[in-house]
Write an enzyme that holds these catalytic residues in place. Structure first.
Site, PDB file in Angstrom:
ATOM      1  NE  ARG A 114       2.143 -27.913  20.045  1.00 46.62           N
ATOM      2  CZ  ARG A 114       2.829 -26.854  20.481  1.00 46.62           C
ATOM      3  NH1 ARG A 114       2.784 -25.723  19.816  1.00 46.62           N
ATOM      4  NH2 ARG A 114       3.531 -26.929  21.596  1.00 46.62           N
ATOM      5  CB  SER A 115      -3.520 -29.884  24.644  1.00 50.64           C
ATOM      6  OG  SER A 115      -2.230 -29.702  25.184  1.00 50.64           O
ATOM      7  CB  SER A 116      -0.686 -25.107  24.105  1.00 51.20           C
ATOM      8  OG  SER A 116       0.169 -26.075  24.603  1.00 51.20           O
ATOM      9  NE  ARG A 119      -4.451 -27.682  27.743  1.00 54.47           N
ATOM     10  CZ  ARG A 119      -3.763 -28.390  28.614  1.00 54.47           C
ATOM     11  NH1 ARG A 119      -3.386 -27.855  29.751  1.00 54.47           N
ATOM     12  NH2 ARG A 119      -3.448 -29.618  28.334  1.00 54.47           N
ATOM     13  CB  THR A 139      -6.684 -28.158   3.767  1.00 56.61           C
ATOM     14  OG1 THR A 139      -6.128 -27.866   2.483  1.00 56.61           O
ATOM     15  CG2 THR A 139      -7.743 -27.125   4.084  1.00 56.61           C
ATOM     16  CG  LEU A 140      -4.126 -27.148   9.225  1.00 55.34           C
ATOM     17  CD1 LEU A 140      -3.169 -26.301  10.055  1.00 55.34           C
ATOM     18  CD2 LEU A 140      -4.146 -28.585   9.747  1.00 55.34           C
ATOM     19  CD  GLU A 141     -11.077 -29.012   7.708  1.00 59.21           C
ATOM     20  OE1 GLU A 141     -10.969 -29.602   8.794  1.00 59.21           O
ATOM     21  OE2 GLU A 141     -10.796 -29.541   6.624  1.00 59.21           O
ATOM     22  CD  GLN A 160      -0.425 -33.340  19.215  1.00 57.40           C
ATOM     23  OE1 GLN A 160       0.626 -33.877  19.551  1.00 57.40           O
ATOM     24  NE2 GLN A 160      -1.350 -32.975  20.084  1.00 57.40           N
TER      25      GLN A 160
END
Lengths: 201, 491
Positions: A114-116, A119, A139-141, A160
């Site tokens: 997500r861009s928030s 940033r 799975t997220l890196e 997202q």
């Protein structure tokens, strides 16, 4: 192949037949999570953290060593909901979505940050593609590219999903079967490694 | 001499107490699935501080008799050793060693049944069984007050908590289906409530004891001959009669503890609890005997009583409900599940219709008196349970509305955390529904692998099932908590 709009996303999520349904469970807050062309997903509470070790390299062709090395290099931990997880600058951590996700065979997609959070310097995935028929937590890196530690809380909306229809039908076949948290790498299970890496004496 | 011993003991014990506190600081660095293990660590630390202060006071108190000082110092030394061993309850409850996903949900499930000031710790043990310890904090309090002759003021806030420590077989950590046996452990403290109330009312009006004495009298001559031979004196016979009566009371108590706990379990968790007990019975050497030193009631009898309780709660309705049948005829998988469950229940029905356990009891006059007395009090027990856990009794309507749709999710490799016929109006599943769905799926789909001798596939499938079930328990808890938060924040 086109990106699914909110109306289409909702249509797939309410398909009567379970095999044709896009499932994001639990969907805690439909209004907050289902966006115009994406669905927000939350951070789970299991992480695989990396640690400094005494061995010199990670070589996926060394079949007899690699599992032990992954075990020494990475460790699974669990953080309670409402607890903090601090991601330090340049630190790589594997996390996962809190939600269990099921893609019907006619959809594929990718997961992006997500861009928030971006940033603030947070990258959430490098291997972003999701195949048709996928079932499991993603799975997220996670990596902090910023200069100061970032505090993460399990449950926050961190990534997202962007969804596409597939022309024809795809069927997901993977070595990662129904994961319920982040999974360790299985790169060493690629059959062709034996061809590309010369056997060492 | 006493003075020298006291000095030595005081110094050594003070040091040991410091070591315990140091260990607590180390253990507190572990990750725990809830704050409860840390709370027990805190109580142990409070006791350590209290003991250290007490030891210093003893050392500086010139007015005390050396004998008394030595006695008190030794009491603290012995208690310290015991206290140190209790750190294992804290250490074992870490995230790495427990099925962490189910700890918080299970804790809030139990809190509704016990008291609001109760806190629960789930920990592994190497022994292959389940166990519960309760009122540990109360025991600490009584022990300290008794040993130190009430010369200490204990912080009521700390010592007014109810602690329940539930142990499970460590290597079965992720086997959520087997953990349906925790329902039995939840039942133990409640069983003890029943027995305490029974003992209390026996003070006003004799209850079961006169009947036991009367029945014993009828068989006494025969039994005494077996124990003492023909030449026993009247005095020996009199002494033996007392022992026999006490043994019958003990057998009755042991039987009731287990049977009440079983009935609570089956009321809380429904069929899942019966299947989990059956799995234990399958590996037991004998299901028909009452054996020393534990004197558990025969497992066949326990299964029978659980099965009968399910019948009286409406077990058959899940197969007889015509409307439900009509609905589910449209879904082959659900029909398949129902028939597999029915088949398994029929096997249990056959098992419990065999009288071997009854014969074993009938043939032993002492056991017979104890178990007749147990069966006599059963209707009262059933009434007590229904009142005590009202609102938590497993309802068979759930099978069609919740358990079967959850089972369907498992078959589709989706965690059974909620029924999402309308995904935007989910019905969040509770622990009993998840457990039953898991058992139904296992019986329907995994038993086949076992009978085709596909053991490796069975292992893989059971691991997937365990993962999905644990994830479901975790997600349903988070979901419920989130909804509660939303509701509260709108107020």
């Amino acid at each position: 192949m086109s990106t699914l709009s909110k109306a289409e996303i909702l249509r797939f999520m309410t398909a009567i037949n379970l095999n044709e349904r896009l499932i994001i469970t639990p969907l805690l807050d439909k209004d907050e999570q289902v966006k115009d062309c994406a669905i927000d997903v939350r951070l789970g509470n299991q992480f695989i953290i990396t640690q400094k070790t005494s061995f010199t390299e990670m070589d996926v062709s060394l079949q007899d060593q690699i599992k032990t090395r992954i075990g020494q290099y990475q460790r699974k931990i669990v953080i309670g909901f409402r607890e903090r997880f601090v991601l330090h600058p340049q630190q790589l951590v594997l996390g996962s979505t809190m939600e269990y996700i099921v893609f019907p065979n006619c959809l594929s997609g990718y997961v992006i940050g997500r861009s928030s959070w971006g940033r603030l310097g947070l990258i959430i995935a490098t291997a972003t593609g999701i195949n048709p028929g996928y079932k499991g937590c993603l799975t997220l890196e996670l990596e902090n590219l910023g200069e100061v530690p970032i505090v993460l809380y399990p449950g926050i909306r961190i990534a997202q999903l962007i969804l596409h229809t597939v022309e024809g039908e795809g069927k997901y076949r993977s070595r990662y079967r129904f994961p319920v948290g982040p999974e360790f790498s299985k790169a060493h299970e690629d059959n062709e490694i034996g061809f590309w890496a010369r056997k060492r004496e | 001499m006493d003075e020298i011993i006291a000095e030595k003991v005081i110094t050594a014990t003070y040091y040991k107490l410091s070591l315990i506190k140091e260990q607590i600081s180390q253990i507190r660095l572990h990750s725990f699935p809830s704050d409860n293990p840390k709370q027990l660590a805190e109580i142990i630390k409070v006791i350590c501080n209290l003991f250290q202060e007490y030891l210093l006071r003893l050392q500086n108190d010139a007015s005390s008799q050396p004998v008394e000082v030595a006695r008190l110092a030794k009491f603290i030394a012995n208690t310290t050793g015991e206290l140190a061993s209790h750190l294992r309850f804290v250490e074992g409850a870490s995230i790495e060693r427990t099925p962490w996903n189910m700890v918080l949900p299970f804790q809030s499930f139990v809190k509704d049944i016990y008291q609001p000031n109760s806190f629960l710790i789930v920990r592994p043990q190497w022994q292959y069984n389940y166990k519960v310890i309760w009122d540990l904090v109360e025991v600490y309090k009584e022990h300290i007050e008794k040993g130190l002759s009430k010369k200490v003021s204990l912080d009521q806030k700390v010592f007014n908590t109810k602690l329940y420590i539930v142990s499970f077989p460590g290597f079965e950590k992720n086997n959520l289906l087997l953990h349906a046996n925790l329902g039995h452990e939840i039942g133990h403290p409640i069983a003890s409530e029943f027995l305490a109330a029974e003992a209390e009312s026996a003070k006003a009006k004799p209850q079961y004891l006169p009947r036991i004495a009367e029945e014993l009298e009828k068989v006494l001559e025969k039994v005494l001959e077996k124990y003492l031979g023909r030449d026993a004196t009247e005095l020996e016979k009199y002494a033996q009669k007392g022992k026999l009566q006490a043994h019958i009371v003990f057998l009755r108590k042991r039987g009731l503890e287990e049977i009440i706990s079983d009935l609570i379990s089956v009321n809380l968790f429904g069929i899942a609890s019966l299947f989990a007990t059956e799995e234990i019975a399958d590996i037991s050497q004998s299901i028909d005997e009452v054996k020393a030193p534990q004197y558990y009631p025969p497992l066949r009898m326990r299964l029978r009583l659980m099965y009968e309780e399910l019948l009286s709660n409406g077990l058959d309705s899940m197969f007889n409900n015509v409307d439900a049948q009509r609905t589910f005829q449209q879904n082959d998988f659900n029909m398949h599940v129902l028939s597999a469950v029915k088949e398994r229940l029929d096997i249990i029905k056959t098992t419990v219709s065999i009288d071997k356990d009854k014969n074993h009891i009938e043939n032993d006059p002492i056991l017979k008196i104890a178990y007749d007395s147990i069966l006599e009090v059963l209707p009262k027990i059933k009434g007590f349970i229904k009142t005590r856990i009202s609102g938590h009794v497993f309802e068979f309507e759930k099978i069609h509305n919740t358990v079967l749709p959850l089972c369907d999710r498992i078959a589709n490799r989706i965690p059974p955390n909620a029924v999402e016929i309308d995904p935007f109006m989910p019905v969040i599943a509770d622990i009993p529904a998840i457990l039953n769905a898991g058992w139904f799926y296992k019986i329907t789909c995994l038993s086949k692998l076992s009978s085709y001798r596909k053991q490796e596939e069975y292992v893989k499938e059971l691991n997937i099932l365990n993962d999905l079930l644990l994830k479901a328990v975790e997600l349903s808890h988070v979901h419920r908590e989130y909804f509660k938060w939303i509701k509260d924040s709108k107020k």
